[in-house]
Design a protein around this motif. Sequence first.
Motif: not given
Lengths: 276, 276
Positions: A11-14, A234-258
């Motif tokens: 979320f941004c100010f606006g 992704i729009e929400d948790e339902n869009d996640i494919d957990y296969f993406w995380f295979k062999d990964k260790e560090f997940c970064g997260i960002s999110a839009g201003a809305s």
Amino acid sequence: MKIQLAESYGFCFGVKRAIKIAEENKESATYGALIHNSKEIARLEKDFNVGLTNDHKSFKAGETAIVRTHGIPKNELQELKETNVEVVDATCPYVTKPQQICQEMSEKGYDIIIFGDEAHPEIKGVKSYATYGARVVTIPSELEDLKLKDKVALVAQTTRRVEEYMEIANYLIPRHKEVRVFNTICNATFENQEAARKIAKIADIMIVIGGKNSSNTKQLFSIAHDNCNKSYHIEDENDIDYFWFKDKEFCGISAGASTPDWLIQNVIDAIEKNVN
Amino acid sequence: MKIQLAESYGFCFGVKRAIKIAEENKESATYGALIHNSKEIARLEKDFNVGLTNDHKSFKAGETAIVRTHGIPKNELQELKETNVEVVDATCPYVTKPQQICQEMSEKGYDIIIFGDEAHPEIKGVKSYATYGARVVTIPSELEDLKLKDKVALVAQTTRRVEEYMEIANYLIPRHKEVRVFNTICNATFENQEAARKIAKIADIMIVIGGKNSSNTKQLFSIAHDNCNKSYHIEDENDIDYFWFKDKEFCGISAGASTPDWLIQNVIDAIEKNVN
């Protein structure tokens, strides 16, 4: 799995301001999606009975129309006021600014170039304020065949990447006597972008959360992807494919201003629950 | 030896105009070197008795002072007029322009950045018109410690390279709300530069003719050297070392905006006479 949020996200100010305005105007309707996040819009309807109308002509005298954060075209605002609709303006002040610049520069005789997406509500609104018209471009090659005056004013969609904006400025400046460059890219966007870049550089996988029609989320995703090729929008948790995380260790997260905090938390909870 | 002149070289509009003004004002004196070419200045003195004075206070009432092409500081112009010296203004109109921009932008509340050489007469003059002062820079790092307002106006010395000007613009635009970029680099300079680049790419040796204190000649030499590492900046035929031409077949020639045709011809004649 280590999960870490970018230093600046969401979320941004606006957007915060617009949601507060909506919550304070129960039993109203927004003209156009208040923000580009359908989940948050559904919450406003459910908890505050704030509806959504896509045709400004359907508002009747005495009804309350909330103008969305991205703004609306000048003539539509005028028509709403003329039909005695009560207008509550939730246009982000950072969007009002390029609208004002377009009007002032156009009336001072500058040719107006807008860097942004012609189909985006913000740009439809901003462009409408250029009294003598404006051209909307996304890349310098779109300027090649334009016959412009010696004096050009340049404004940007608030959510665009500054590097791409500079490409437009770099094309125009050597070719015109005066180019008046207004840096209308908002700071919140810029901070979210810088933070996304920083975390994407060190993450194995990047999750960018936000509406698929959200311009600033798309920019965040583009930056994330430039720096971490395992990036997903992704729009929400339902869009996640957990296969993406295979062999990964560090997940970064960002999110839009809305993107609301509760939605981001749902995503984090889901990853924590489903990924080791 | 094939000798070829660049497609555009030598005298620009402002220099031609200044020389005409000087020739029409016999028995006068220029305040400061009329143009940065001592050979041409010597010719004006010999043929038209146009002298050269380096202190504006030495002019007496009734005498004629020719203002050089590069312009002079605002207060000195005022002092000349106040002491009833007859002022004949040979300032190049392309230099008058940034002077006017500095004054107007300064009075409108913009911080002024001038891209150019602080020690050059043109820039001393241009800067003097900024009512509330201006900063002169040559590279972006010189901007790092400056505290500037949200609104910045940018002007350039008429003879600078546009690529370097863009570096300054690219530093400022993302950091300020509005950057008003005036493209005050003159077309003649630009055309001579483009032509020098073109011929330097195909020449074995490049000769660039012009005053050692001539800014535009130095820029031409820099461009020539970037594209042909056997490039030489000479003032006249006496500076030539014919050893430079050993094993060379194609000599490109360019000349600064203050280099007269007769001097260029002397150089060509000398090369033709002394090189096979």
